[in-house]
Design an enzyme around this catalytic site. Structure first.
Site, PDB file in Angstrom:
ATOM      1  N   ASP A  13       0.906  -1.174   0.051  1.00 18.68           N
ATOM      2  CA  ASP A  13       0.176   0.142   0.178  1.00 18.68           C
ATOM      3  C   ASP A  13       1.026   1.205  -0.099  1.00 18.68           C
ATOM      4  O   ASP A  13       0.599   2.224  -0.892  1.00 18.68           O
ATOM      5  CB  ASP A  13      -0.770   0.025   1.423  1.00 18.68           C
ATOM      6  CG  ASP A  13      -0.320  -0.170   2.269  1.00 18.68           C
ATOM      7  OD1 ASP A  13       0.538  -0.840   2.394  1.00 18.68           O
ATOM      8  OD2 ASP A  13      -1.029  -0.058   3.546  1.00 18.68           O
ATOM      9  N   ASP A  18       7.421   4.193   2.895  1.00 17.15           N
ATOM     10  CA  ASP A  18       7.589   5.314   3.604  1.00 17.15           C
ATOM     11  C   ASP A  18       9.102   5.110   3.621  1.00 17.15           C
ATOM     12  O   ASP A  18       9.795   5.870   2.776  1.00 17.15           O
ATOM     13  CB  ASP A  18       6.939   4.798   5.031  1.00 17.15           C
ATOM     14  CG  ASP A  18       6.993   6.145   5.846  1.00 17.15           C
ATOM     15  OD1 ASP A  18       7.630   6.990   5.607  1.00 17.15           O
ATOM     16  OD2 ASP A  18       6.434   6.142   7.023  1.00 17.15           O
ATOM     17  N   GLY A  53      11.144   2.701   3.194  1.00 17.43           N
ATOM     18  CA  GLY A  53      11.749   2.068   2.217  1.00 17.43           C
ATOM     19  C   GLY A  53      12.241   0.307   2.937  1.00 17.43           C
ATOM     20  O   GLY A  53      12.467  -0.371   2.286  1.00 17.43           O
ATOM     21  N   ARG A 107      -9.227   1.980   7.542  1.00 20.47           N
ATOM     22  CA  ARG A 107      -8.680   1.243   6.530  1.00 20.47           C
ATOM     23  C   ARG A 107      -9.767   1.017   5.331  1.00 20.47           C
ATOM     24  O   ARG A 107      -9.292   1.054   4.092  1.00 20.47           O
ATOM     25  CB  ARG A 107      -8.467  -0.151   7.001  1.00 20.47           C
ATOM     26  CG  ARG A 107      -7.083  -0.365   7.619  1.00 20.47           C
ATOM     27  CD  ARG A 107      -6.727  -1.983   7.646  1.00 20.47           C
ATOM     28  NE  ARG A 107      -5.591  -2.016   8.778  1.00 20.47           N
ATOM     29  CZ  ARG A 107      -4.461  -2.078   8.851  1.00 20.47           C
ATOM     30  NH1 ARG A 107      -4.089  -1.523   7.855  1.00 20.47           N
ATOM     31  NH2 ARG A 107      -3.537  -2.084   9.959  1.00 20.47           N
TER      32      ARG A 107
HETATM   33  C1  PRP Z   1       3.164   0.077   6.256  1.00 24.45           C
HETATM   34  C2  PRP Z   1       3.086  -0.550   4.897  1.00 24.45           C
HETATM   35  C3  PRP Z   1       4.503  -1.127   4.529  1.00 24.45           C
HETATM   36  C4  PRP Z   1       5.231  -0.266   5.634  1.00 24.45           C
HETATM   37  C5  PRP Z   1       6.048   0.578   4.828  1.00 24.45           C
HETATM   38  O1  PRP Z   1       2.750  -1.097   7.043  1.00 24.45           O
HETATM   39  O2  PRP Z   1       2.105  -1.585   4.607  1.00 24.45           O
HETATM   40  O3  PRP Z   1       4.560  -2.329   4.941  1.00 24.45           O
HETATM   41  O4  PRP Z   1       4.334   0.351   6.618  1.00 24.45           O
HETATM   42  O5  PRP Z   1       6.857   1.689   5.791  1.00 24.45           O
HETATM   43  P1  PRP Z   1       8.420   1.633   5.506  1.00 24.45           P
HETATM   44  O6  PRP Z   1       8.621   1.966   3.947  1.00 24.45           O
HETATM   45  O7  PRP Z   1       8.668   2.559   6.372  1.00 24.45           O
HETATM   46  O8  PRP Z   1       9.141   0.360   5.933  1.00 24.45           O
HETATM   47  P2  PRP Z   1       2.344  -1.036   8.573  1.00 24.45           P
HETATM   48  O9  PRP Z   1       3.664  -1.414   9.750  1.00 24.45           O
HETATM   49  O10 PRP Z   1       1.593   0.343   8.666  1.00 24.45           O
HETATM   50  O11 PRP Z   1       1.296  -2.332   8.858  1.00 24.45           O
HETATM   51  P3  PRP Z   1      -0.239  -2.612   8.328  1.00 24.45           P
HETATM   52  O12 PRP Z   1      -0.162  -2.702   6.851  1.00 24.45           O
HETATM   53  O13 PRP Z   1      -0.362  -3.727   8.855  1.00 24.45           O
HETATM   54  O14 PRP Z   1      -0.991  -1.260   8.700  1.00 24.45           O
END
Ligand code: PRP
Length: 188
Positions: A111, A114, A116, A176
């Protein structure tokens, strides 16, 4: 700004999120991405779409149904180690793919990208399973938050560094299932 992973149920905003990307714009972009992916993998055999739980579930559902090539769905789950409210960048595998991806084309579906770190970890982890290729697809990316250089082969939208919810994205598990991507202002 705090990282997504660090959020726990706090004071969830009561007002409606401000629309950043409308339902119509998402639908059009998802269709365009599906067309591009279908063309790129046309003669590649079965494509394995790996959705990253939880946030990718709506994007994956819509994207996969627009594809015109043979495809199967897998899911993977990870969690991030945090130092206080900030991520350490370390990622831990919580659930691996169930099927055998050796010798197959794999597309990771996220999704949001952020910092990476999650995507970088997943590419390495899935490559260790011996697939034919590993590529990446993300609905949104916060380019200014990048801490590592990771390729997003199929990107929906670049977005500013604001807290986004909807279309799979949450704030403390709320919002969500909004049909659009909206912006909220977390209280903390
Ligand atoms: C979000 C998203 C990615 C991750 C990206 O997951 O789905 O997996 O953060 O972040 P990064 O680029 O800083 O690594 P989240 O931890 O919010 O969990 P979720 O999808 O279960 O809400």
């Amino acid at each position: 700004m705090l990282r997504r992973h660090s959020m726990r149920a706090k004071n969830v905003q009561k007002s409606e999120p401000r629309v950043l990307i409308s339902e119509d714009k998402i639908r059009a972009r998802v269709r365009a991405l599906a067309k591009e992916i279908s063309a790129d993998y046309e003669n590649g055999g079965e494509l394995v779409l790996v959705g990253v739980l939880k946030g990718s579930f709506i994007f994956l559902a819509d994207l996969s149904r627009e594809l015109t090539i043979p495809r199967v769905i897998e899911f993977i789950a990870v969690s991030s180690y945090a130092n206080g409210s900030r991520s350490s960048g370390a990622v831990r595998l919580v659930m691996d793919v169930r099927g055998n991806i050796e010798g197959k084309h794999v597309l990771i579906v996220e999704d949001i990208v952020d910092t990476g770190h999650t995507l970088q970890y997943l590419i390495g982890m899935l490559e260790s399973h011996g697939p034919k290729s590993v590529k990446t697809c993300a609905l949104v990316r916060k380019a200014e938050r990048a801490e590592v250089d990771v390729d997003v082969d199929y990107l929906g939208f670049d977005i500013p560094d604001e807290w986004v919810v909807g279309y799979g994205l949450d704030y403390a598990e709320q919002n969500r299932t909004l049909p659009y991507i909206g912006v909220i202002t977390p209280d903390d």
